[in-house]
Scaffold this motif. Structure first.
Motif, mmCIF file in Angstrom:
data_model
loop_
_atom_site.group_PDB
_atom_site.id
_atom_site.type_symbol
_atom_site.label_atom_id
_atom_site.label_comp_id
_atom_site.label_asym_id
_atom_site.label_seq_id
_atom_site.Cartn_x
_atom_site.Cartn_y
_atom_site.Cartn_z
ATOM 1 N N PHE A 142 29.205 -7.625 -12.647
ATOM 2 C CA PHE A 142 29.299 -9.195 -12.045
ATOM 3 C C PHE A 142 29.084 -9.556 -13.263
ATOM 4 O O PHE A 142 28.262 -8.893 -14.688
ATOM 5 C CB PHE A 142 27.643 -9.035 -11.420
ATOM 6 C CG PHE A 142 27.909 -9.041 -10.096
ATOM 7 C CD1 PHE A 142 28.445 -9.826 -8.944
ATOM 8 C CD2 PHE A 142 26.601 -7.491 -9.886
ATOM 9 C CE1 PHE A 142 28.388 -9.206 -8.306
ATOM 10 C CE2 PHE A 142 26.814 -7.313 -8.882
ATOM 11 C CZ PHE A 142 27.363 -8.105 -8.043
ATOM 12 N N SER A 143 29.817 -10.370 -13.791
ATOM 13 C CA SER A 143 30.014 -11.077 -14.755
ATOM 14 C C SER A 143 29.421 -12.662 -14.485
ATOM 15 O O SER A 143 30.346 -13.297 -13.557
ATOM 16 C CB SER A 143 31.250 -10.784 -15.768
ATOM 17 O OG SER A 143 32.027 -12.199 -15.130
ATOM 18 N N VAL A 144 28.153 -13.877 -15.186
ATOM 19 C CA VAL A 144 28.100 -15.143 -15.025
ATOM 20 C C VAL A 144 28.798 -16.091 -16.025
ATOM 21 O O VAL A 144 28.322 -15.637 -17.517
ATOM 22 C CB VAL A 144 26.793 -14.713 -14.788
ATOM 23 C CG1 VAL A 144 26.047 -16.404 -14.305
ATOM 24 C CG2 VAL A 144 26.062 -14.421 -13.695
ATOM 25 N N GLU A 145 29.320 -16.911 -16.050
ATOM 26 C CA GLU A 145 30.152 -18.150 -16.037
ATOM 27 C C GLU A 145 29.102 -19.402 -15.735
ATOM 28 O O GLU A 145 27.646 -19.626 -15.307
ATOM 29 C CB GLU A 145 31.223 -18.117 -16.471
ATOM 30 C CG GLU A 145 31.891 -16.800 -17.421
ATOM 31 C CD GLU A 145 33.532 -16.339 -17.460
ATOM 32 O OE1 GLU A 145 33.888 -17.415 -16.370
ATOM 33 O OE2 GLU A 145 33.542 -15.296 -17.552
ATOM 34 N N ASP A 146 29.550 -20.033 -14.825
ATOM 35 C CA ASP A 146 29.694 -21.061 -14.105
ATOM 36 C C ASP A 146 29.165 -20.700 -12.956
ATOM 37 O O ASP A 146 28.302 -21.099 -12.422
ATOM 38 C CB ASP A 146 31.146 -22.379 -13.947
ATOM 39 C CG ASP A 146 31.887 -21.699 -13.412
ATOM 40 O OD1 ASP A 146 32.240 -20.314 -13.459
ATOM 41 O OD2 ASP A 146 32.362 -22.662 -12.947
ATOM 42 N N VAL A 147 29.904 -19.721 -11.889
ATOM 43 C CA VAL A 147 29.076 -18.618 -11.165
ATOM 44 C C VAL A 147 29.706 -17.474 -11.356
ATOM 45 O O VAL A 147 29.762 -17.149 -12.464
ATOM 46 C CB VAL A 147 29.614 -19.570 -9.751
ATOM 47 C CG1 VAL A 147 29.179 -20.253 -9.532
ATOM 48 C CG2 VAL A 147 31.055 -19.028 -9.847
ATOM 49 N N ALA A 148 28.269 -16.479 -10.538
ATOM 50 C CA ALA A 148 28.826 -14.860 -10.655
ATOM 51 C C ALA A 148 30.564 -14.446 -9.952
ATOM 52 O O ALA A 148 30.681 -15.364 -9.574
ATOM 53 C CB ALA A 148 28.090 -14.470 -10.277
ATOM 54 N N LYS A 149 30.904 -13.975 -11.509
ATOM 55 C CA LYS A 149 32.423 -13.327 -10.699
ATOM 56 C C LYS A 149 32.333 -11.802 -10.758
ATOM 57 O O LYS A 149 31.795 -11.161 -11.441
ATOM 58 C CB LYS A 149 33.505 -13.853 -11.916
ATOM 59 C CG LYS A 149 33.443 -14.651 -12.392
ATOM 60 C CD LYS A 149 33.942 -15.846 -11.691
ATOM 61 C CE LYS A 149 35.282 -16.775 -12.338
ATOM 62 N NZ LYS A 149 34.000 -18.414 -12.410
ATOM 63 N N VAL A 150 33.114 -11.836 -9.980
ATOM 64 C CA VAL A 150 33.010 -9.931 -9.099
ATOM 65 C C VAL A 150 34.166 -9.200 -9.617
ATOM 66 O O VAL A 150 35.522 -9.691 -9.592
ATOM 67 C CB VAL A 150 33.201 -9.721 -8.162
ATOM 68 C CG1 VAL A 150 33.109 -8.634 -7.637
ATOM 69 C CG2 VAL A 150 31.258 -10.351 -6.848
ATOM 70 N N ASN A 151 34.035 -8.400 -10.144
ATOM 71 C CA ASN A 151 35.101 -7.015 -11.115
ATOM 72 C C ASN A 151 35.050 -6.267 -10.488
ATOM 73 O O ASN A 151 34.826 -5.400 -9.265
ATOM 74 C CB ASN A 151 34.698 -6.752 -12.615
ATOM 75 C CG ASN A 151 35.878 -5.513 -12.791
ATOM 76 O OD1 ASN A 151 36.557 -5.363 -12.339
ATOM 77 N ND2 ASN A 151 35.231 -4.376 -14.104
#
Ligand code: SF4
Length: 58
Positions: A23-32
């Motif tokens: 998980f990487s969180v920017e404006d919302v969480a993204k999934v790798n």
């Protein structure tokens, strides 16, 4: 295991803290997605910890 973050995400950062490979969180969480298979235990932990139930596991 297929992992999605739905529109309930409030970008709190908990999932990234628990499972930063996936998980990487920017404006919302993204999934790798390519990292999910090797990190299923912490993906489940992150889903349990998400305060708004935004992490969906199929
Ligand atoms: S723990 Fe849940 S609400 Fe917080 S950033 Fe991750 S998906 Fe979004």
């Amino acid at each position: 295991m297929d992992v999605k973050v739905n529109e309930s995400c409030i970008a709190c950062g908990a999932c990234e803290s628990i499972c930063e490979a996936v998980f990487s969180v920017e404006d919302v969480a993204k999934v790798n997605a390519s990292a999910v298979a090797a990190n299923e235990d912490c993906v489940k932990e992150a889903a349990d910890a998400c305060p708004v139930g935004a992490i969906e596991i199929e």
